[in-house]
Motif scaffolding. Structure first.
Motif, PDB file in Angstrom:
ATOM      1  N   SER A 298     -84.420 102.184  30.611  1.00 39.62           N
ATOM      2  CA  SER A 298     -82.984 102.445  30.753  1.00 39.62           C
ATOM      3  C   SER A 298     -82.289 101.374  31.577  1.00 39.62           C
ATOM      4  O   SER A 298     -81.097 101.107  31.401  1.00 39.62           O
ATOM      5  CB  SER A 298     -82.766 103.812  31.409  1.00 39.62           C
ATOM      6  N   LYS A 299     -83.053 100.749  32.484  1.00 36.81           N
ATOM      7  CA  LYS A 299     -82.475  99.712  33.338  1.00 36.81           C
ATOM      8  C   LYS A 299     -82.051  98.489  32.539  1.00 36.81           C
ATOM      9  O   LYS A 299     -81.159  97.740  32.958  1.00 36.81           O
ATOM     10  CB  LYS A 299     -83.483  99.309  34.415  1.00 36.81           C
TER      11      LYS A 299
ATOM     12  N   MET B  17     -78.399  99.844  30.837  1.00 35.60           N
ATOM     13  CA  MET B  17     -77.249 100.113  31.705  1.00 35.60           C
ATOM     14  C   MET B  17     -77.353  99.365  33.035  1.00 35.60           C
ATOM     15  O   MET B  17     -78.468  99.148  33.534  1.00 35.60           O
ATOM     16  CB  MET B  17     -77.113 101.623  31.948  1.00 35.60           C
ATOM     17  N   PRO B  18     -76.221  98.983  33.569  1.00 37.75           N
ATOM     18  CA  PRO B  18     -74.859  99.138  33.024  1.00 37.75           C
ATOM     19  C   PRO B  18     -74.387  97.927  32.225  1.00 37.75           C
ATOM     20  O   PRO B  18     -73.237  97.882  31.818  1.00 37.75           O
ATOM     21  CB  PRO B  18     -74.032  99.306  34.292  1.00 37.75           C
TER      22      PRO B  18
ATOM     23  N   GLY C 243     -72.734 101.956  29.583  1.00 39.06           N
ATOM     24  CA  GLY C 243     -72.697 102.735  30.813  1.00 39.06           C
ATOM     25  C   GLY C 243     -73.537 103.997  30.704  1.00 39.06           C
ATOM     26  O   GLY C 243     -73.897 104.436  29.601  1.00 39.06           O
ATOM     27  N   PRO C 244     -73.863 104.608  31.836  1.00 46.00           N
ATOM     28  CA  PRO C 244     -74.717 105.803  31.822  1.00 46.00           C
ATOM     29  C   PRO C 244     -74.143 106.951  31.014  1.00 46.00           C
ATOM     30  O   PRO C 244     -74.877 107.645  30.300  1.00 46.00           O
ATOM     31  CB  PRO C 244     -74.848 106.170  33.313  1.00 46.00           C
TER      32      PRO C 244
ATOM     33  N   PHE D 284     -78.647 110.129  34.389  1.00 46.97           N
ATOM     34  CA  PHE D 284     -78.377 108.720  34.109  1.00 46.97           C
ATOM     35  C   PHE D 284     -77.428 108.105  35.129  1.00 46.97           C
ATOM     36  O   PHE D 284     -77.508 106.899  35.392  1.00 46.97           O
ATOM     37  CB  PHE D 284     -77.854 108.558  32.681  1.00 46.97           C
ATOM     38  N   SER D 285     -76.548 108.908  35.721  1.00 47.51           N
ATOM     39  CA  SER D 285     -75.724 108.390  36.818  1.00 47.51           C
ATOM     40  C   SER D 285     -76.609 108.010  37.996  1.00 47.51           C
ATOM     41  O   SER D 285     -76.418 106.965  38.628  1.00 47.51           O
ATOM     42  CB  SER D 285     -74.693 109.442  37.248  1.00 47.51           C
TER      43      SER D 285
ATOM     44  N   ASN E  77     -78.903 104.956  37.260  1.00 46.77           N
ATOM     45  CA  ASN E  77     -78.118 103.723  37.269  1.00 46.77           C
ATOM     46  C   ASN E  77     -77.976 103.152  38.672  1.00 46.77           C
ATOM     47  O   ASN E  77     -77.797 101.945  38.847  1.00 46.77           O
ATOM     48  CB  ASN E  77     -76.731 104.005  36.676  1.00 46.77           C
TER      49      ASN E  77
ATOM     50  N   TYR F 159     -80.274  97.921  45.242  1.00 46.10           N
ATOM     51  CA  TYR F 159     -79.691  99.240  44.972  1.00 46.10           C
ATOM     52  C   TYR F 159     -78.871  99.689  46.178  1.00 46.10           C
ATOM     53  O   TYR F 159     -79.291 100.552  46.950  1.00 46.10           O
ATOM     54  CB  TYR F 159     -80.797 100.257  44.670  1.00 46.10           C
TER      55      TYR F 159
END
Length: 310
Positions: free
Chosen positions: A25-26, A29-30, A34-35, A88-89, A92, A151
């Motif tokens: 997933s990385k 997004m983003p 977007g998530p 997913f938020s 992200n 992060y």
């Protein structure tokens, strides 16, 4: 292949699907999508699939009654809409390893929700497990490490993941009566419909704003992976395996998922395993192990009915 072997294979494949998603997933997004856009594509794709299949395999099966319809509504909110938006938020904003470790809190939430909603008894070992697991989660959420530059909003992301695990644990308790009463495809079609009503208003702008012409092939493949494998196939395998797997066996695969996620994230260079995270993982795993244990009397009574050897 014996039934027990098929159950093990299904649970392992589900754990691997979820574990790989933390890193894959990385890529998406983003930068590319977007998530909320990912969530919208996942839920709409699954809704179309489950709605079509439910009409083919169980056309006469309908969720009826006010209580069951309200329960299905709650399942769609907790298990699909809010759950996916939070996950997913959070992913992200935080690291793959942190997200995968916090996801294992879900069994603790199941125990708490079962005590509140189903009036199940909480033993002292389970109380200790809840405290231990939550303490490990709190340390993980609040910790600052060498990846803080990568992060900067990791704390907020970790909180989202913890909330995601909480609502998903609640979903597991709420959906069980529906799965016993109706066909699985009927239930999944309904809960994904509710989830779509919640998620689409948040994600449609991101879906329309994406520059799909510039997506490399591997990004298309990863999006396809999230829709087909992560959403549709994982839900199908999980629902089938839950009919045969014992609680102890499910516990093994709960621990396996973050282990696989760590190995994949480190191998792909998406994350690093530190001693601090290892210690926090032990606290969370210890808490999950304690809450997953059944009282000795209950375990002895349940043993003869187990359909799959651990």
């Amino acid at each position: 292949m014996k039934n027990s072997s098929r159950v093990h294979a299904a649970l392992f494949f589900v754990a691997l699907i979820y574990a790989a998603n933390y890193s894959l997933s990385k890529d998406v997004m983003p930068r590319y999508l977007g998530p909320f856009g990912i969530v919208t594509l996942r839920i709409v794709g699954a809704l179309l699939f489950f709605s079509l299949v439910s009409r083919l395999v169980a056309p006469q099966d309908k969720i009826i009654g006010r209580a069951d319809n309200l329960r299905a509504l709650a399942c769609g909110i907790c298990g699909i809409g809010v759950n996916q938006l939070l996950f997913f938020s959070g992913l992200n904003l935080t690291s793959p390893i942190s997200a995968s470790l916090l996801q294992t809190i879900a069994p603790i939430v199941v125990v708490i929700a079962s005590a509140v909603l189903l009036k199940e008894k909480i033993t002292w070992p389970r109380v200790a497990g809840i405290v231990l697991g939550m303490f490990g989660a709190a340390l993980l959420i609040l910790s600052r490490n060498v990846q803080a530059a990568s992060y900067p909003q990791a704390t907020l992301g970790n909180i989202y993941i913890l909330l995601n695990a909480t609502v998903f644990g609640l979903y597991l308790v709420l959906v069980q009566p529906l799965m016993r009463k109706y066909h699985a495809f009927t239930v999944l079609a309904r809960v994904f419909l509710v989830g779509a009503v919640i998620a689409v208003p948040f994600g449609w702008r991101e879906v329309l704003a994406a520059d799909y012409a510039r997506f490399p092939l591997y990004i298309w493949l990863e999006i396809g992976y999230m829709v087909v494998f992560l959403t549709i196939l994982a839900y199908l395998l999980n629902n089938w395996a839950l009919k045969y797997a014992s609680p102890a066996l499910l516990g093994v695969y709960i621990y396996l998922q973050p282990v696989l996620a760590v190995l994949i994230a480190v191998a792909l260079g998406r994350d690093h395993l530190t001693w601090g995270k290892a210690g926090q993982a032990l606290l969370i795993f210890g808490g999950v192990w304690l809450v997953s244990r059944k009282p000795k009397v209950a375990a002895l009574l349940a043993a003869p009915r187990a359909t799959v050897p651990d």
